[in-house]
Design a protein around this motif. Structure first.
Motif, PDB file in Angstrom:
ATOM      1  N   ARG A 537      -7.853   7.753  -1.483  1.00 31.81           N
ATOM      2  CA  ARG A 537      -6.717   6.835  -1.453  1.00 31.81           C
ATOM      3  C   ARG A 537      -6.361   6.477  -0.006  1.00 31.81           C
ATOM      4  N   ALA A 541      -9.062   1.605   2.244  1.00 34.53           N
ATOM      5  CA  ALA A 541      -8.876   0.273   2.837  1.00 34.53           C
ATOM      6  C   ALA A 541      -9.222   0.269   4.320  1.00 34.53           C
TER       7      ALA A 541
ATOM      8  N   ARG B  70       3.866   3.519  -0.474  1.00 36.23           N
ATOM      9  CA  ARG B  70       2.855   2.515  -0.096  1.00 36.23           C
ATOM     10  C   ARG B  70       1.855   3.084   0.916  1.00 36.23           C
ATOM     11  N   ARG B  72       1.142   6.203   1.239  1.00 36.61           N
ATOM     12  CA  ARG B  72       0.361   7.221   0.535  1.00 36.61           C
ATOM     13  C   ARG B  72      -0.756   6.583  -0.295  1.00 36.61           C
ATOM     14  N   ALA B  73      -0.504   5.381  -0.772  1.00 46.83           N
ATOM     15  CA  ALA B  73      -1.508   4.706  -1.600  1.00 46.83           C
ATOM     16  C   ALA B  73      -2.677   4.177  -0.776  1.00 46.83           C
ATOM     17  N   GLY B  74      -2.547   4.209   0.560  1.00 48.35           N
ATOM     18  CA  GLY B  74      -3.643   3.756   1.416  1.00 48.35           C
ATOM     19  C   GLY B  74      -3.407   2.366   1.943  1.00 48.35           C
ATOM     20  N   VAL B  75      -3.339   2.260   3.248  1.00 47.03           N
ATOM     21  CA  VAL B  75      -3.003   0.989   3.902  1.00 47.03           C
ATOM     22  C   VAL B  75      -4.044   0.739   4.993  1.00 47.03           C
ATOM     23  N   PRO B  76      -4.439  -0.521   5.198  1.00 46.32           N
ATOM     24  CA  PRO B  76      -5.397  -0.803   6.277  1.00 46.32           C
ATOM     25  C   PRO B  76      -4.829  -0.347   7.624  1.00 46.32           C
ATOM     26  N   PRO B  77      -5.677   0.139   8.501  1.00 45.58           N
ATOM     27  CA  PRO B  77      -5.188   0.731   9.755  1.00 45.58           C
ATOM     28  C   PRO B  77      -4.360  -0.225  10.594  1.00 45.58           C
TER      29      PRO B  77
END
Lengths: 616, 180
Positions: A537, A541, B70, B72-77
């Motif tokens: 997770r 991305a 949000r 925690r759900a994974g975000v672009p760096p």
């Protein structure tokens, strides 16, 4: 302090009076812990065995006793008696407790009665012989006390002395000039010629650790007292008795009598034979007799099964007695057949056909070797045999099957251990028979414990290594690959937690990340799902992390592997994979892999999956 | 606090906030974040970044919760970098856990920004952030520890940096080389 001095004194008396000497005539007792005793000089006893007439199997039938020479398959003698207790034997004589509270002495070679003696007690508790004495413990008919101890001459069967006891008596053992027997929570030593008490020892473990003192045995200069699977080692000054037990109770190592020897019984078809170390008191080898199956194994320093040596399963009939005689394991089947196996590798050396049904047997011969043949390898098929044993639907084999699962779980090779996981998940023996459910529960329990052949210290060392985290100035610059591979061989479930923590640590090298996910895939432990899901997770991305190594793809495949099923972890794996695949910012190749994997899953119940994610 | 007179004395005093930026640049390295994504993706990343920043600016607990979930759900760096820069400019202690979680991010630039943002929270947090940076396996992050200690001086930070420079000879030499 005074108590300690008394204990030390008592043990010194025991040692001086009996422990240092072993009479060559001291014989094995059938089917119990004593039978595993290597008294005195085994080589010397083996040399004397032919003089005593060689090996002899005394079959106890319902109304007669048949003595068979198992080497030449000949009936030596037959007697029409009803045996009521467990016989014992010396080098020249077999002593049979028979109906009518009598003790009959039979010449071992000819079968001729030497004498018979009327026992005064209502019921026999136990017998021990060391010529020229037999010691018997009986219930007291006169009600002056609960029990009596008798000293009987082996020359003529005369009761030369008898003592009343105010507490329950256990099964005695005789060595040198003393008889030692449990009396209540104590152990007493009596002079064989007079019955005079020379020492008495309070066994604290009987109370502190709930060890029932039902029989005493002496082996390799050490005294043991206990019952069932628990025993107390006497002889450590000041220890007041150190209670030991087999960590997993597969079967009795000590016969239990509860005051009365009821003769050969059904419980003897499940028996654990132990070969104790001649260096310390730990058992080194064990052989489990479980109805139709016999499993020989090595034990580790903690007394736990570590490696199977061989497996033997009888197709027809149950086994009622087992003894190790020199380099052979002699088995007696319920139809009277005698099967002899090589102690080294379990191959069938000889078979003698049976005749009448038997209740039990006394197997007499040279004592077992003090250790197995160290140069000969185990049976090469032993792992396949263990696996086949697990598949047997016969409920009578359950104790042996539990042991087989334990032995497979102690293997260093994860591929071999997988069969225990398959058993736990119902992939092996998928039926719902009661014995299958018991075995499945055992496998589930087992998968929550340590694996591999390493000792507890080895496992702790592995976990300690994995607990380190990459940090400036810390050891571990060489990476964690070695520790990760060691954990695959031997470890415990907390290894999974350490591996996932390392997976999420930013300082872990990309190479180690791949090793970690590969290891988690091999271990198949669902508790890894949470950490791996967090990893996927967090980075799904991030194109740079996706391209850094194949680890994200491997982690995705691992989640997909866990995604099947109804377990909470499966639901979590599905929910995370769906969320990641639905994210338009997910790295495209990763998304493609996940989408394909999700489509390949069986029609899944996704109703609760989102909730799983939400509750986190 | 003046660190002159400590074992390493003046030399690392010259590391300024400009040094922090330098450390960021070093830390960024040849990260693939510089490779521009397609326009649609670019737009999506900008939208995520904007949402994160909006939540950061919103003092309500719901916004903090939304921000936490949000991230925690994974975000672009790139969106994370923007978020962390905003936090550093205007710290909000209620979402410090989010910032601290990002100090465990694999990318050096994200980790460096997260440490700098953590240090900006308050004096006590600065000490903790400096200690964390000084333990990092990456030299540029350890260098950032020196810069942060200059920016948020304290006795604890001084001890941490003294110990760091005693063990990290390369960094000590670099700091010595920066002596005017």
């Amino acid at each position: 302090m005074i108590a300690r001095l008394l204990v030390t004194f008592a043990l010194a008396v025991l040692g001086l009076s009996g422990c240092a000497r072993t009479l060559p005539a001291h014989a094995d007792v059938h089917g119990n812990f004593l039978a595993a005793v290597n008294e005195g000089d085994p080589a010397r006893m083996r040399r004397h065995a032919p003089e005593a007439g060689g090996a002899l199997v005394v079959l106890v039938e319902r109304t007669r006793v048949v003595a068979i020479d198992p080497i030449h398959a000949r009936v030596r003698w037959t007697l029409p008696v009803v045996v009521t207790g467990h016989p014992v034997a010396s080098a020249s004589t077999v002593y049979l407790p028979v109906r009518g509270q009598q003790l009959v002495a039979i010449d071992r070679k000819t079968g001729i009665e030497r004498f018979h003696t009327q026992l005064p007690g209502e019921a026999l508790t136990g017998l021990a012989v060391s010529e020229p004495w037999i010691v018997a413990t009986v219930l007291d008919p006169a009600k002056h006390g609960p029990a009596q101890i008798l000293g009987i001459s082996t020359d003529d069967g005369d009761v030369r002395w008898q003592r009343r006891a105010q507490a329950r008596l256990g099964i005695p053992d005789v060595v040198g000039s003393v008889a030692v027997l449990p009396i209540g929570d104590q152990v007493t030593a009596l002079r064989l010629d007079t019955g005079r008490e020379v020492a008495r020892l309070d066994v604290a473990a009987a109370r502190d650790r709930d060890v029932a003192l039902e029989r005493v045995t002496h082996r390799g200069g050490m005294w043991f007292v206990g019952s069932d699977t628990r025993w107390v080692r006497l002889g450590v000054p000041g220890s007041r008795g150190d209670a030991e037990q087999l960590s997993r109770a597969y079967a009795q190592a000590f016969r239990t009598v509860d005051g009365v020897d009821a003769g050969h019984g059904d419980d003897e078809r499940l028996r654990l034979w132990l070969r104790m170390s001649n260096i310390d008191t730990t058992p080194r080898d064990a052989i489990l007799l479980s109805r139709r199956a016999v499993v020989a194994l090595r034990l580790d320093n903690e007394g736990l099964p570590i490696r199977a040596r061989w497996v033997h399963v009888e197709d027809k009939g149950e086994l009622v007695a087992m003894e190790v005689v020199d380099d052979r394991v002699v088995l007696v089947r319920e139809d009277g057949a005698i099967v002899q196996l090589s102690d080294d590798d379990g191959r069938v050396v000889d078979r003698v056909a049976g005749d009448e049904p038997v209740r039990g047997a006394l197997i007499i011969g040279a004592p077992p070797r003090p250790h197995g043949n160290l140069r000969r390898a185990d049976d090469p098929d032993v792992l396949a045999d263990l696996h086949a044993l697990l598949l047997e639907p016969d409920p009578r084999l359950l104790p042996a099957q539990r042991l087989a699962a334990d032995l497979l779980w102690r293997q260093d090779e994860p591929r071999v251990r997988a069969s225990v996981r398959d058993l736990a998940h119902g992939r092996l023996r998928s039926d719902d028979a009661p014995e299958t459910l018991v075995l499945r529960d055992h496998a589930i329990e087992l998968t929550g414990t340590r694996w591999g052949s390493g000792s507890s210290a080895d496992v702790e060392a592995v976990v300690a290594e994995l607990r380190k985290r990459p940090a400036f100035g810390e050891d571990g610059s060489d990476g964690f690959a070695g520790s990760i591979r060691a954990a695959l061989r031997t470890g415990r479930p907390s290894v999974v937690h350490e591996l996932t923590a390392l997976l999420l640590h930013p300082g872990t090298s990309a190479e180690d990340l791949v090793e970690i996910v590969d290891a988690l895939a091999v271990l198949q432990d669902p508790s890894a799902v949470d950490g791996v899901a967090t990893f996927v997770r967090r980075y799904h991305a991030d194109e740079s992390i996706v391209k850094e190594s194949p680890v994200l793809f491997a982690a995705t495949r691992l989640l997909l592997a866990h995604a099947e099923g109804d377990a909470r972890e499966s639901s979590e794996a599905r929910a995370v994979l769906r969320a990641v695949a639905d994210d338009p910012l997910c790295e495209p190749h990763l998304r493609a892999v996940i989408a394909t994997g999700l489509r390949a899953l069986p029609a899944v119940r996704d109703r609760g999956d989102t909730n799983v994610l939400a509750t986190q | 606090m003046d660190f002159a007179g400590t074992r390493h004395g003046v030399p690392w005093r010259v590391v300024t906030s400009a040094g922090i930026l330098l450390a960021f640049v070093l830390g960024t390295g040849a990260g693939a974040a510089d490779v521009r994504a397609p326009v649609s993706t670019e737009k999506a990343i900008e939208q995520v970044a904007k949402r994160l920043i909006d939540w950061l600016a919103d003092p309500s607990p719901d916004a903090a919760k939304a921000l936490r979930e949000r991230v925690r759900a994974g975000v672009p760096p790139r969106a994370l970098l923007e978020l962390l820069d905003r936090y550093r400019a205007a710290p909000r202690a209620e979402v410090l856990d989010v910032v601290k979680s990002l100090t465990g991010y694999r990318r050096i630039d994200v980790r460096a920004r997260a440490l700098a943002a953590w240090a900006a929270t308050d004096a006590k947090q600065a000490e903790l952030a400096i200690a964390a940076a000084a333990r990092d396996v990456v030299p540029s992050i350890r260098k950032l520890a020196v810069a942060l200690a200059k920016q948020y001086p304290s006795e604890a930070a001084e001890i941490v940096i003294d110990e760091l420079l005693a063990r990290d000879e390369a960094l000590a030499a670099e700091v010595d080389g920066a002596k005017p």
